[in-house]
Design an enzyme around this catalytic site. Structure first.
Site, PDB file in Angstrom:
ATOM      1  N   LYS A   1      -4.182  62.995 -14.196  1.00  0.00           N
ATOM      2  CA  LYS A   1      -4.534  62.824 -15.484  1.00  0.00           C
ATOM      3  C   LYS A   1      -3.903  64.065 -16.253  1.00  0.00           C
ATOM      4  O   LYS A   1      -4.539  65.151 -16.138  1.00  0.00           O
ATOM      5  CB  LYS A   1      -6.228  62.769 -15.785  1.00  0.00           C
ATOM      6  N   LYS A  29      -2.253  58.726 -15.704  1.00  0.00           N
ATOM      7  CA  LYS A  29      -2.665  58.646 -17.123  1.00  0.00           C
ATOM      8  C   LYS A  29      -2.022  59.856 -18.008  1.00  0.00           C
ATOM      9  O   LYS A  29      -2.396  60.795 -17.529  1.00  0.00           O
ATOM     10  CB  LYS A  29      -4.290  58.661 -17.300  1.00  0.00           C
TER      11      LYS A  29
END
Length: 335
Positions: free
Chosen positions: A204, A256
């Protein structure tokens, strides 16, 4: 020996033959997105009496508990594979206590959704504190204002049990704390939830593309998250994060954002044997919606093209705010 007969000056090999007509293109397509590959992130806000539009995310709502139940049924009927539930409390505090409260909005919503759709959709929680803390960070703070990694793990363990008790099929470990997957996995197993999965946000990045999401969850973020989310400049580090999460028991790993990190999705998919997901985040969604609203791009084609690109890069699961609409278009073979 007879003289070799040279072909005419025109090309004999014509790749365009395989592009003639939609039926031909479908038959030779190398990458396909299926509706069940898609997951729909959804927001539920405590205290609303009607769904509330999110201005920076056209078409996306903060739901009431009742409208959320109806929306997940619609997603199931569209053939979407799963939903991700984000709870937004009316009140927040320094430790994110609402995330652990069985009567908190996130846990009530998980119970509502699983009661409504059962096993027809995979229901994924958000195992993170940022929606619930008054400072907006993904964990509890130390005296110096930094995020206390190990104290946060204790909160995550309690949060994991509450979400599993609420019925979540998988827990979306999204906080990027060191050791979070192993800590949560141990807590679940000890509490008898060995069949509840861990959907790890393994990679992330600290991205500017999260802005609209923070409006959706009414984040009160003070400062930034660069001390725990990954530096966009780093790629090898992503593989290290993935290796750690898989070793700690992650059932699925996710990258992400999506489109700015297609190279990372490819690298991760070639590095692990667990399923790989990607999150097409709020900023990606909103940029396309804004450009389409101005007439600069074909909205539906851009939507589907972006999903194909993420799937082609190696993600078998795609979290996207277009999941329900895209599922319907894919069933109509619009791409």
């Amino acid at each position: 020996m007879s003289e070799t007969v040279e072909p005419s000056g025109f090309p004999r090999i014509r790749p365009r033959r395989l592009r003639q007509g939609s039926a031909m293109r479908r038959m030779v397509a190398e990458t396909r997105v299926h509706p069940s590959d898609l997951m729909l992130p959804m927001f539920v806000r405590e205290g609303l009496d009607a769904p509330r539009p999110i201005p920076s995310m056209p078409g996306v709502m903060q739901h009431t508990r009742e409208s959320l139940r109806k929306a997940v049924v619609a997603a199931a009927h569209a053939g979407v594979g799963g939903v991700m539930i984000f709870g937004v409390p009316a009140e927040k505090d320094a430790t994110g206590s609402g995330a652990i409260d069985p009567d908190g909005i996130g846990n009530l919503a998980l119970a509502d959704v699983t009661a409504e759709v059962g096993d027809s959709l995979v229901v994924v929680s958000d195992l993170c504190l940022d929606e619930f803390t008054d400072h907006g960070h993904c964990g509890v703070l130390a005296a110096d204002g930094s995020v206390d990694n190990d104290a946060t793990l204790e909160r995550y363990a309690d949060m994991a049990i509450a979400q599993a008790q609420a019925g979540a099929h998988m827990l979306g470990a999204s906080g990027m704390m060191d050791g979070q997957v192993g800590y949560v996995r141990t807590a679940l197993d000890r509490a008898g939830f060995e069949n509840t999965g861990v959907f790890a946000y393994a990679v992330k990045y600290s991205s500017a593309a999260f802005g609209p999401f923070r409006e959706a969850v009414e984040s009160a973020l003070q400062g930034d998250r660069r001390s725990y989310q990954q530096d966009p400049a780093n790629a090898r580090e992503a593989l290290r994060e993935v290796e750690l999460d898989v070793a700690e028991g992650a059932d699925i790993v996710m990258v992400k954002p999506g489109l700015p990190y297609l190279d990372i999705i490819r690298a991760v998919s070639e590095h692990v044997t667990v399923p790989v997901a990607a999150y097409q985040v709020s900023g990606e969604y909103s940029m396309v919606e804004a450009a389409a609203a101005n007439g600069w791009i074909d909205r539906e084609r851009m939507m589907l093209e972006s999903l194909v690109s993420i799937k082609r890069a190696g993600a078998s699961i795609i979290a996207t705010y277009w999941a329900e609409e895209a599922a319907r278009l894919l069933r109509e073979e619009r791409f």
